[in-house]
Design an enzyme around this catalytic site. Structure first.
Site, mmCIF file in Angstrom:
data_model
loop_
_atom_site.group_PDB
_atom_site.id
_atom_site.type_symbol
_atom_site.label_atom_id
_atom_site.label_comp_id
_atom_site.label_asym_id
_atom_site.label_seq_id
_atom_site.Cartn_x
_atom_site.Cartn_y
_atom_site.Cartn_z
ATOM 1 N N GLY A 182 0.807 -1.222 -0.041
ATOM 2 C CA GLY A 182 0.199 0.005 0.021
ATOM 3 C C GLY A 182 0.997 1.263 0.035
ATOM 4 O O GLY A 182 2.242 1.196 0.023
ATOM 5 N N GLY A 209 0.925 5.393 1.673
ATOM 6 C CA GLY A 209 0.180 6.656 2.356
ATOM 7 C C GLY A 209 1.000 7.850 2.667
ATOM 8 O O GLY A 209 1.846 7.881 1.591
ATOM 9 N N GLY A 210 0.624 8.730 3.287
ATOM 10 C CA GLY A 210 1.378 10.160 3.345
ATOM 11 C C GLY A 210 3.044 9.866 3.939
ATOM 12 O O GLY A 210 3.779 10.742 3.290
ATOM 13 N N GLY A 263 4.939 7.081 3.037
ATOM 14 C CA GLY A 263 5.684 6.569 2.019
ATOM 15 C C GLY A 263 5.016 5.289 1.546
ATOM 16 O O GLY A 263 3.740 4.936 1.799
ATOM 17 N N ASP A 286 -4.788 10.559 14.148
ATOM 18 C CA ASP A 286 -5.167 10.304 12.744
ATOM 19 C C ASP A 286 -5.790 9.041 12.796
ATOM 20 O O ASP A 286 -5.694 7.835 12.046
ATOM 21 C CB ASP A 286 -3.895 10.127 12.023
ATOM 22 C CG ASP A 286 -4.145 10.230 10.624
ATOM 23 O OD1 ASP A 286 -5.192 10.729 10.198
ATOM 24 O OD2 ASP A 286 -3.437 9.855 9.653
#
Length: 851
Positions: A551, A553-554, A556, A669
């Site tokens: 996957g 994400g923000g 990496g 988060d």
């Protein structure tokens, strides 16, 4: 098929066949007698047969929990000139799928099933049961929709799949996009009608139009239409699918209406097929106690036309009761096989199941059919092993006996052997091991461990090593005393410099709390304990050069990896363009190295090497909650009970951060994509790069730059910049609304864009049913859902003071779960112990009979 002839495209169907060479290392190629050439396409003219070993297996890569159509074709064709038709067993992993009996069958046999993969690989094994050799012509495997023939308690094996026509041509790909094989069926008491008009087929079954374009009706208009078949077991469970479509333009005074009986029981009354439109009726499970199954379509008194049927499918349930060997044990054994390049023909398929064809040189323990077997004994004596003892052996946590004797193993005796508490016998004799045996391992001899290390000239116990060192020291009498002094001085200098560096590192470690900020690499020190620190080269190796992406994400990209040859891991590597820099990376490592909870993802280690930053976590094979809610993971629907269990787990993880940590931690988060699921669907919170702790234990708010994910972000925190645990509560309330509604958090096409406003509006309208995820199909306790909805709305209260704390949230969710578990009724229990074991022949199938 020889590699040089691969790939091959069948000119009639367009199907592309490739060589099986990449999926199996055993067996030999054969070709059918030329007399069979005219009645078969090219891929069926060649086969692989297996003159060696009891079990030979294909390993095919699949996606776990995905549904597949699996087919296999077997044609003997007198390839060996012996004219002796073989019979053998076909296995899927550790479970028998079918007995293949080709006796006298000149056209071959075809078997297929619809199966949900349990892991990331599928092993199709041929097992020798007599004197003849197993063989296989083709394997066909393709993804299949998981909502067509389900739900069901096992894999669906085709009993028969027929359409009604006078033509002797079967229908398959490209007319059936799933390449299901539809065999024609006809009878002298039937009349076949057909149409050239288009048939509407908007349902989930994707029944080919060529199949629907013809139908059978009785020759005598007043007679019923009867179809019968004989399952091998009278207690077998049968899943029946009947496909109907009216093919004639009926006049105003014409009616086609009939009753459907299964085994003389009325199953459907006054049924009228829709005009030029498919209607599929399903019946499950059916049993035929008398040994004969009968389907009867009987014209009603109102009807002016006889009954008709376009196609019929019947499946039997195959239960695969045996659990595969523990995945960690399998990974270790395969790592040993690859490391030492062992070419054991028996080392194929599952190591421990079935018990009569287990792998040579190992023994297993068996608790029950549903529990994974464990490897308890590994005997690799006299197998030509070279190199060091592989570290992955330590992951055989149930290993009792280890025999590595009579090889040429080098290196030292691993310290981890002493920590393997289950080990009772270790035989390392007659190798080339060197150094001293770990004291902890020698001490275990007092507890009954049988340790044999004779025949290793350079290996010694601690006492014998000391004697050897004394002798080495006394022999060179003429050695210079000055050189000894120099060595001592150098060692003292090294010691003093190291102590100074350690003191400096400790000062850097106890730095100020992490603040939000930009990227910084070279100005930031390396930190914390180094026993979980990996080099970039090690990260490259464990990810196989970053081959498999899980996957992004923000922070990496997240890669799949293997640690110590057996343990699966997830490696999150910082992207150079990531807005989340070194400080967020450092915050996550510091937090996860000091907090431990069953519902927080476990940090295995980290990489902090110049520009290369990475976080190494335990691998969560079932992805994240958001993937499952969206259907992107496997298309399956999470039940309400499963959703509640997941939210309880996640809530307990948050509760620990808020109340179990001193000082308290705020995640900042919380969202469905940060709730990860392990192999047992246990939920764990992840992604702590934005987490913050309070400077002192007494503070309940802290001022900070706003951070989080839009939609989940607490509006009070956004407006004031004051962060508290209640900001996590708000985000968790959004997650609760997600699992209840399965709707996007923000959707501009909606009457109210944000999910909180939309749910509030629906509640005002009293439109409660439209709030709840329709894919649940009302299979839930209404009190449980209602209480969860009330809890979610209290969590997203605009005022943080009016939101519950996470301890209250955990308790309320547990109450919701109790309601759901204790509810009466629910979905019908479709579990069945029976199965139909009908051998199906390709082209001349054992088909149902007309009457």
């Amino acid at each position: 098929m020889p590699i040089g002839e691969s790939p091959y495209t069948d000119p009639l169907s367009g199907l592309v066949f490739t060589s099986d060479s990449a999926h199996i290392n055993t067996g030999k190629s054969g070709r059918v007698n030329k007399a069979f050439d005219k009645v078969n396409i090219k891929p069926y003219l060649v086969m692989r047969y297996f003159p060696e070993g009891l079990r030979n297996c294909y390993t095919l890569n699949v996606t776990r929990d995905a549904t597949y159509f699996i087919g296999a074709r077997f044609l003997y064709g007198n390839y060996d000139g012996l004219n002796t038709y073989p019979n053998f067993d076909l296995y899927l992993g550790p479970n028998r799928w079918e007995t293949i009996n080709l006796d006298g069958d000149k056209t071959g046999t075809w078997v297929d099933m619809i199966h949900v993969a349990r892991s990331g690989s599928l092993e199709l094994c041929l097992v020798k049961t007599g004197t003849t050799l197993p063989l296989i012509s083709t394997i066909e495997i393709r993804p299949f929709r998981n909502d067509v023939y389900g739900p069901h308690p096992g894999s669906l094996s085709k009993t028969f799949r027929n359409f009604f026509n006078v033509s002797s041509i079967d229908i398959r790909y490209p007319h059936d996009k799933h390449d299901r094989i539809w065999t024609y069926m006809q009878d002298q008491d039937w009349r076949v009608i057909n149409t050239t008009l288009s048939i509407s087929n908007l349902g989930i079954y994707d029944t080919p139009e060529h199949v629907l374009a013809t139908a059978a009706t009785p020759l005598k208009g007043s007679s019923p239409l009867e179809i019968y078949w004989y399952p091998k077991s009278p207690t077998a469970a049968i899943y029946l699918y009947l496909h109907f479509a009216e093919l004639q333009a009926l006049q105003a005074n014409e009616t086609r209406e009939f009753d459907i009986y299964i085994n003389e029981n009325s199953s459907y009354s006054a049924f009228s097929p829709p005009k030029f439109e498919l209607r599929t009726l399903t019946f499950s499970p059916i049993q035929c106690p008398g040994g004969q199954c009968i389907l009867r379509l009987v014209r009603t008194n109102k009807s002016t036309l006889p009954p008709l049927i376009n196609a019929i499918e019947a499946f039997s349930i195959i239960q695969f009761p045996f659990a595969e060997t523990n995945p960690s044990d399998v990974a270790v054994i395969k790592n040993i096989k690859e490391t030492y390049r062992l070419t054991k023909i028996s080392w194929q398929g599952d190591p421990c199941i079935p018990q009569d064809v287990t792998w040579e040189h190992l023994n297993c323990s068996y608790k029950d059919m549903s529990s994974p077997p464990r490897v308890t004994s590994l005997n690799l004596s006299s197998q030509g092993l070279t190199g060091s003892i592989v570290p992955s052996i330590q992951n055989l946590t149930q290993l009792q006996e280890l025999d590595l004797s009579n090889n040429t193993l080098t290196g030292e005796v691993p310290k981890y052997l002493a920590k393997m508490k289950s080990l009772l016998v270790i035989n390392l004799s007659n190798n080339k091991l060197r150094g001293s045996i770990p004291k902890a391992l020698l001490d275990r001899q007092n507890d009954g461990l049988l340790l044999n290390y004779e025949g290793n000239p350079e290996l010694c116990s601690i006492s014998s090593c000391i004697k050897k060192e004394e002798n080495k020291f006394l022999v060179p009498v003429g050695a210079s005393v000055a050189s000894v002094v120099v060595i001592i001085v150098i060692m003292l200098l090294i010691f003093m410099l190291r102590k100074k560096k350690e003191s400096s590192d400790k000062q850097l470690t106890h730095s100020l709390p992490v603040e939000d900020g930009g990227d910084s690499y070279e100005s930031e020190p390396s930190f914390l304990t180094k026993n979980r620190k990996f080099t970039y080269d090690e990260v490259t190796t464990m990810t196989n050069n970053f081959q498999r992406v899980l996957g992004e994400g923000g922070f990496g990209v997240v890669y799949h990896g293997i640690l110590n040859g057996a343990e699966q891991i997830a490696v999150k590597v910082l992207s150079q363009s990531s807005a989340q820099g070194y400080k967020q990376f450092k915050a996550e490592v510091e937090l996860l190295l000091r907090v431990h909870h069953i519902n927080l993802v476990n940090l295995v280690g980290y990489c902090d090497e110049g520009q290369h930053l990475g976080l190494i976590y335990e691998y969560m094979p079932n992805g994240d909650l958001k993937q499952h809610l969206s259907g992107k993971w496997s298309g399956s629907v999470l039940s309400w009970k499963t959703r509640l269990i997941i939210t309880v787990d996640a809530a307990q993880g948050l509760e620990y951060l808020h109340t179990g940590c001193k000082p308290a931690m705020v995640h900042r988060d919380v969202k469905s994509s940060n709730i990860l699921l392990d192999e047992n669907f246990q939920a764990k919170l992840a992604d702590f790069g934005l987490s913050r702790s309070f400077p002192t234990a007494n503070e309940t708010y802290v001022s900070t730059v706003v951070a989080g994910t839009p939609g989940y972000l607490d509006p009070e925190y956004y407006q004031t910049n004051w962060l508290s645990e209640k900001s996590d509560v708000y985000s968790f309330g959004i997650v609760l609304l997600e699992i209840i509604t399965n709707c996007p958090i923000i959707q501009h096409a909606r009457e109210k864009t944000h999910i909180v406003e939309w749910v509030a509006l629906m509640l005002q309208k009293g439109d409660i049913r439209n709030i709840i995820d329709p894919t649940l199909q009302q299979d839930y306790d209404s009190s449980s859902v209602w209480k969860a909805l009330e809890l979610a709305m209290s969590c997203v209260n605009p005022s943080s003071a009016k939101r519950p704390n996470m301890s209250r949230v955990v308790n309320d969710l547990k109450d919701c779960l109790k309601y759901e578990i204790s509810r009466k009724g629910g979905s019908v229990d479709m579990d069945s112990k029976g199965s139909i074991e009908v051998s199906m022949n390709f082209g001349t199938e054992v088909i149902p009979k007309a009457r």
